[in-house]
Design an enzyme around this catalytic site. Structure first.
Site, PDB file in Angstrom:
ATOM      1  N   LYS A 182       0.448  21.387 -70.423  1.00 37.28           N
ATOM      2  CA  LYS A 182       0.752  21.312 -69.299  1.00 37.28           C
ATOM      3  C   LYS A 182       0.782  19.793 -68.679  1.00 37.28           C
ATOM      4  CE  LYS A 182      -2.759  19.969 -66.580  1.00 37.28           C
ATOM      5  NZ  LYS A 182      -3.840  19.879 -65.404  1.00 37.28           N
ATOM      6  N   ASN A 227      27.748  59.907 -46.906  1.00 37.62           N
ATOM      7  CA  ASN A 227      27.828  58.692 -46.034  1.00 37.62           C
ATOM      8  C   ASN A 227      26.868  57.501 -46.652  1.00 37.62           C
ATOM      9  OD1 ASN A 227      27.596  56.750 -43.843  1.00 37.62           O
ATOM     10  ND2 ASN A 227      26.036  57.857 -43.054  1.00 37.62           N
ATOM     11  N   ALA A 257      -9.547  13.598 -89.135  1.00 38.86           N
ATOM     12  CA  ALA A 257      -9.713  14.910 -89.066  1.00 38.86           C
ATOM     13  C   ALA A 257     -11.174  15.193 -88.247  1.00 38.86           C
ATOM     14  CB  ALA A 257      -9.773  15.777 -90.193  1.00 38.86           C
ATOM     15  N   GLY A 264      23.350  61.817 -45.987  1.00 43.93           N
ATOM     16  CA  GLY A 264      24.162  62.521 -44.957  1.00 43.93           C
ATOM     17  C   GLY A 264      25.507  62.904 -45.584  1.00 43.93           C
ATOM     18  N   ASN A 275      -9.318  16.885 -70.817  1.00 42.50           N
ATOM     19  CA  ASN A 275      -8.815  16.107 -69.513  1.00 42.50           C
ATOM     20  C   ASN A 275      -9.533  16.282 -68.516  1.00 42.50           C
ATOM     21  OD1 ASN A 275      -8.236  18.897 -69.574  1.00 42.50           O
ATOM     22  ND2 ASN A 275      -6.382  18.344 -68.457  1.00 42.50           N
ATOM     23  N   ARG A 334       7.848  55.488 -47.180  1.00 42.74           N
ATOM     24  CA  ARG A 334       8.071  56.152 -48.469  1.00 42.74           C
ATOM     25  C   ARG A 334       7.805  54.870 -49.531  1.00 42.74           C
ATOM     26  NH1 ARG A 334      13.411  58.890 -47.624  1.00 42.74           N
ATOM     27  NH2 ARG A 334      13.468  57.618 -45.896  1.00 42.74           N
ATOM     28  N   GLU A 388      23.026  65.143 -41.543  1.00 40.87           N
ATOM     29  CA  GLU A 388      21.871  64.817 -42.476  1.00 40.87           C
ATOM     30  C   GLU A 388      21.411  65.888 -43.272  1.00 40.87           C
ATOM     31  OE1 GLU A 388      20.671  61.483 -42.642  1.00 40.87           O
ATOM     32  OE2 GLU A 388      22.949  61.444 -41.574  1.00 40.87           O
ATOM     33  N   ASN A 396      14.401  53.589 -50.785  1.00 40.59           N
ATOM     34  CA  ASN A 396      13.380  54.347 -49.805  1.00 40.59           C
ATOM     35  C   ASN A 396      12.202  54.347 -50.489  1.00 40.59           C
ATOM     36  OD1 ASN A 396      15.281  54.945 -47.776  1.00 40.59           O
ATOM     37  ND2 ASN A 396      15.982  56.756 -49.074  1.00 40.59           N
ATOM     38  N   GLY A 429      15.160  55.840 -34.882  1.00 36.75           N
ATOM     39  CA  GLY A 429      16.149  56.347 -35.570  1.00 36.75           C
ATOM     40  C   GLY A 429      17.375  54.982 -35.855  1.00 36.75           C
TER      41      GLY A 429
END
Ligand code: UD1
Ligand code: CA
Length: 471
Positions: A361, A180, A433, A150, A396, A25, A165, A238, A88
């Site tokens: 960086k 459950n 500048a 369940g 760089n 799912r 279930e 799920n 199962g």
């Protein structure tokens, strides 16, 4: 059968986590239990909660194709049992039978897709089980909408008779709101004996672990239900919708923890903090802030609004607005943003600034220096007390390799300076500048490289005058 304290202390515990389901799912290429919940794979949350019980053995049941990937995110002492075909939950537990041969004690079975389960809840279940010593104690919870879970069926004396279930339940049974939770403790002998009798005559044609409960009860063996209060602990993921729901609950839990520790969260609904993040006291998280991975934040910071910080270290008293910080380090009292991008290896030392539209960086900006506007600083070092003019670029990369720019202390660079690396600027130097700096500038000197300005008198009048006037 009740255990004396001495017996209790001697009782051994094995944990079996079921995670071999295909998770169809989820519609994913990845095993379901590796999907992320607040910065950690779902299975790591479950593994930690169970690991806190210090079990003697811990096994995870996996499908063959997922075994390697999943085992990698778990601690070394978790053993893997392979369920060849997904027949199962009962069959999955059978896959742990051979590895647990000779094990005598309590076996805690739980599912790998319930990331919100806590060690406290598991501890409570174990204590309840050991206080009474039944064949099985199962965790239950009363929910508003029991759909898909369940249901716990009880007889007139309120004894658990079986689990049905969702898809096998009658209309009456579907109304039962006690579900459950999918966490059980079995006495090992009783488990293996009952499990061998489980068939697959049900709506899904699967071998259900839950049928063990009915078998034990029908044979008169004691089955206890241990009810927990918080439905969140049992949410089984799920689908992607449930993944988001689980992550939302986990997020609320994480934020709650930080708020209790003295962090202000202005808007919890739009604040995302991963599990391993650390935050100091009196720090304020503004709305739309994401703190991810191993990020550490000091005290008295203001982070956000609209910021994302991943695997970064931020010291005390930092202000960070509308910025993205990834694997960078920010010293105390720094000001970052708005709209800064700090990339891996950026180190902004105390009292420095990385301002608007600035990208840094693999570079160190020393104490008190400022890179306020529109600059790219990469593979560089900027000395203390230096001011970088608007729009400076460290060039760089020449297309083949990266080179460094070293700028000294107390330097003032003019707006729009380009540093063609490798190049270095001495302490106290200045650049004009618009200069393209290709050679080193000595300490205290002016580096300037721009053509002299030329003014052409009357140019505009000639160029833009009406036609006749030009003739
Ligand atoms: C299961 C319980 C249900 C309970 C709910 C709680 C059963 C039959 N049903 O339903 O009573 O209310 O959990 O969340 O147990 N798995 C395997 N191998 C398999 C099938 C499943 O290892 O062949 C694993 C899955 O990876 C998963 C867990 O078992 O982690 C539970 O399976 P799932 O299919 O999700 O069961 P539910 O339908 O949720
Ligand atoms: Ca489930």
């Amino acid at each position: 059968m009740q255990f004396s304290p001495a017996e209790e202390a001697r009782r051994r515990l094995a944990v079996v986590v079921l995670a071999a389901g295909l998770g169809t799912r989820m519609k994913s290429k990845r095993p379901k239990v590796l999907h992320d919940v607040c910065g950690r794979p779902m299975i790591a949350w479950v593994g930690d909660a169970a690991g806190a019980l210090s079990p003697d053995r811990m096994l995870i049941v996996l499908a063959p194709q997922a075994a390697d990937d999943v085992h990698q995110v778990l601690s070394q002492n978790v053993e893997v049992a392979i369920q060849e075909r997904q027949l199962g939950t009962g069959d999955a537990v059978r896959a742990a039978k051979r590895p647990l041969e000779g094990f005598d004690g309590d076996i805690l079975v739980m599912y790998g897709d319930t990331p919100l389960i806590t060690s406290e809840e598991l501890q409570g279940l174990l204590q309840a089980h050991r206080a009474h010593g039944p064949a099985c104690t199962l965790m239950t919870v009363v929910v508003g909408d029991p759909f898909n879970y369940g249901r716990v069926c009880r007889d007139a004396d309120s004894r658990v008779t079986r689990i049905v279930e969702d898809r096998d339940a009658s209309e009456e049974e579907k109304k039962i709101c006690e579900i459950n939770a999918g966490v059980y403790i079995f006495e090992s002998g009783a488990l293996w004996e009952a499990l061998s009798d489980v068939g697959s005559e049900n709506a899904q044609g699967e071998i259900y672990l839950t049928d063990v409960i009915g078998i034990l009860a029908s044979r008169g063996q004691a089955v206890m239900a241990h009810e927990v209060a918080d439905p969140a602990v049992t949410i089984g993921v799920n689908s992607r919708g449930e993944l988001a729901e689980a992550a939302g609950m986990m997020r609320a839990r994480i934020l709650d923890h930080h708020m209790r520790q003295g962090v202000t969260v202005i808007d919890p609904a739009s604040t995302y903090v991963d599990a391993e993040v650390k935050i100091g006291r009196d720090t304020v998280l503004e709305p739309m802030t994401v703190l991810a991975g191993t990020t550490q934040i000091g005290e008295d910071c203001v982070i956000g609004p609209s910021s994302r910080v991943v695997d970064a270290v931020i010291d005390d008293g930092v202000t960070l607005v509308s910025s993205y910080v990834f694997q960078a380090e920010i010293g105390s009292g720094c000001t970052i943003g708005p709209f800064a991008y700090l990339r891996p290896g950026a180190r902004i030392l105390p009292g420095a600034k990385a301002g608007t539209f600035v990208e840094i960086k693999n570079a160190v900006v020393h104490e008190g220096s400022k890179v306020p506007h529109l600059s790219y600083i990469g593979d560089a070092e900027i000395g203390a007390g230096t001011n970088i003019g608007a729009g400076n670029i460290t060039a760089n990369y020449d297309g083949r390799s990266k080179s460094r720019t070293v700028i000294g202390a107390s330097v003032h660079t003019g707006a729009d300076t380009v540093f063609v690396a490798p190049v270095s600027i001495g302490d106290g130097a200045v650049t004009g500048a618009g200069s393209v700096i290709t050679r080193d500038v000595p300490p205290g000197a002016l580096g300037i490289s721009r053509p002299e300005q030329r003014n052409i008198e009357g140019y505009a009048r000639k160029k833009f005058a009406p036609k006749e006037e030009n003739e």
